[in-house]
Design a protein around this motif. Structure first.
Motif, PDB file in Angstrom:
ATOM      1  N   ARG A 111    -148.465 -13.765 -47.172  1.00  0.00           N
ATOM      2  CA  ARG A 111    -149.778 -13.509 -47.769  1.00  0.00           C
ATOM      3  C   ARG A 111    -149.647 -12.698 -49.057  1.00  0.00           C
ATOM      4  N   VAL A 112    -148.729 -11.727 -49.064  1.00  0.00           N
ATOM      5  CA  VAL A 112    -148.480 -10.949 -50.285  1.00  0.00           C
ATOM      6  C   VAL A 112    -147.972 -11.876 -51.383  1.00  0.00           C
ATOM      7  N   ALA A 113    -146.987 -12.702 -51.052  1.00  0.00           N
ATOM      8  CA  ALA A 113    -146.428 -13.629 -52.042  1.00  0.00           C
ATOM      9  C   ALA A 113    -147.493 -14.596 -52.555  1.00  0.00           C
ATOM     10  N   ALA A 114    -148.369 -15.068 -51.661  1.00  0.00           N
ATOM     11  CA  ALA A 114    -149.420 -16.002 -52.078  1.00  0.00           C
ATOM     12  C   ALA A 114    -150.410 -15.335 -53.029  1.00  0.00           C
ATOM     13  N   CYS A 115    -150.796 -14.099 -52.722  1.00  0.00           N
ATOM     14  CA  CYS A 115    -151.724 -13.387 -53.623  1.00  0.00           C
ATOM     15  C   CYS A 115    -151.082 -13.140 -54.987  1.00  0.00           C
ATOM     16  N   LEU A 116    -149.824 -12.774 -54.978  1.00  0.00           N
ATOM     17  CA  LEU A 116    -149.130 -12.543 -56.247  1.00  0.00           C
ATOM     18  C   LEU A 116    -148.997 -13.849 -57.033  1.00  0.00           C
TER      19      LEU A 116
END
Length: 124
Positions: A111-116
């Motif tokens: 989820r962090v990678a997707a938001c970034l």
């Protein structure tokens, strides 16, 4: 290096998140309440904010609103509050994602990678 701000008043949660996110090659800043987080946000300019909702001094909902007044930085809520109303309120104020505790670290990392990625920032 991508800089993340983790905001939670539970030291054990912060410790676990920091260990995982550093393994993923992120630089991690931490704050125990919304006021401290807001100060760090302006001083350090993180690329993403990961915040709890229930905290002393300034809660996560107020923090989201204050950040959204000045920035489009991605914000992920990580909270034990799992009611639909809590999620709708946080997302309506500008959170990009809402994750209910407990969460698997692999899912949180994705989820962090997707938001970034959506913010067009380089991954680790």
């Amino acid at each position: 290096m991508v800089k993340l701000l983790v905001v939670d008043d539970e030291p054990s949660v912060v410790e676990m998140l920091v260990a995982f996110l550093q393994e993923e090659d992120y630089q991690v800043l931490t704050a125990g309440d919304g006021h401290q987080a807001l100060r760090l946000f302006f001083e350090q300019r993180p690329d993403l904010v990961l915040t709890d909702i229930r905290m002393p001094v300034m809660n996560g909902i107020d923090l989201i609103g204050r950040i959204r007044d000045v920035s489009l930085v991605p914000i992920i809520v990580l909270s034990a509050l799992g009611e639909e109303g809590d999620k709708v309120r946080a997302l309506g104020l500008g959170a990009d994602d809402y994750v209910v505790k407990p969460v698997g670290m692999g899912e949180l990392g994705a989820r962090v990678a997707a938001c970034l990625r959506r913010a067009q920032l380089p991954g680790p």
